[in-house]
Design an enzyme around this catalytic site. Sequence first.
Site, PDB file in Angstrom:
ATOM      1  N   ARG A  24      -6.176  15.191  20.973  1.00 38.35           N
ATOM      2  CA  ARG A  24      -7.427  15.005  20.425  1.00 38.35           C
ATOM      3  C   ARG A  24      -8.579  15.205  21.523  1.00 38.35           C
ATOM      4  O   ARG A  24      -9.506  15.675  21.451  1.00 38.35           O
ATOM      5  CB  ARG A  24      -7.623  13.452  20.385  1.00 38.35           C
ATOM      6  CG  ARG A  24      -7.700  12.527  21.282  1.00 38.35           C
ATOM      7  CD  ARG A  24      -7.934  11.040  20.852  1.00 38.35           C
ATOM      8  NE  ARG A  24      -9.048  11.052  19.927  1.00 38.35           N
ATOM      9  CZ  ARG A  24      -9.039   9.972  19.037  1.00 38.35           C
ATOM     10  NH1 ARG A  24      -8.438   8.965  18.875  1.00 38.35           N
ATOM     11  NH2 ARG A  24     -10.401   9.857  18.285  1.00 38.35           N
ATOM     12  N   ASP A 129      -7.510   6.841  24.935  1.00 37.70           N
ATOM     13  CA  ASP A 129      -8.969   6.226  25.168  1.00 37.70           C
ATOM     14  C   ASP A 129      -9.213   5.761  26.464  1.00 37.70           C
ATOM     15  O   ASP A 129     -10.108   6.069  27.038  1.00 37.70           O
ATOM     16  CB  ASP A 129      -9.544   5.651  23.940  1.00 37.70           C
ATOM     17  CG  ASP A 129      -8.289   4.484  23.596  1.00 37.70           C
ATOM     18  OD1 ASP A 129      -7.276   4.280  24.499  1.00 37.70           O
ATOM     19  OD2 ASP A 129      -8.631   3.471  22.697  1.00 37.70           O
TER      20      ASP A 129
END
Length: 215
Positions: A24, A129
């Site tokens: 990502r 994240d």
Amino acid sequence: QNIFGAYYHGTPVVHTEKNSLNNRFLPWDTIETEAILSIDDDAHLRHDEIMFGFRVWREARDRIVGFPGRYHAWDMAHQSWLYNSNYSCELSMVLTGAAFFHKYYAYLYSYIMPQAIRDMVDEYINCEDIAMNFLVSHITRKPPIKVTSRWTFRCPGCPQALSHDDSHFHERHKCINFFVKVYGYMPLLYTQFRVDSVLFKTRLPHDKTKCFKFI
């Protein structure tokens, strides 16, 4: 269709060779903008929230700007760091499940950040994240910016998210402590700052309108 895969209503859909959460943050050439909106498939954001988040990011392009706030805390009993998602007066992370960041950080994450961190993300299928928050805070020595009062996302009708599993949080505790060892210190910084639109909660005369009705 091209080497990047199919197009969906004019938007290229990239097919990767490996199933990895690190994907990502790959700085694909097809991303032509400075800003990247990273968003999970179960995150429900209204158009006005996206627009407001982007406008805030334009004024702080070196920061992660987004919606779900989280923080790290020191566990005195076990002498280790903990990941915490409870409501709090301060935060030190904005999750990239709904956040804007500069494409440059995608390059740093993919090619400059220590490989050991990406390996742990692949091992746990988790913590990408947190890794991005560590990276940006390490580079800038600034905390992320949270926008609006949203603290989490609810997805009616969606299967239970992995984040609701106890093992998910246990892995995130491990990630934070491992990342601290890799960096040699704790780069995350606390902030009590949140950005709302100028007229948020301001009572206006009936003949006036707000730029953002709900935020």
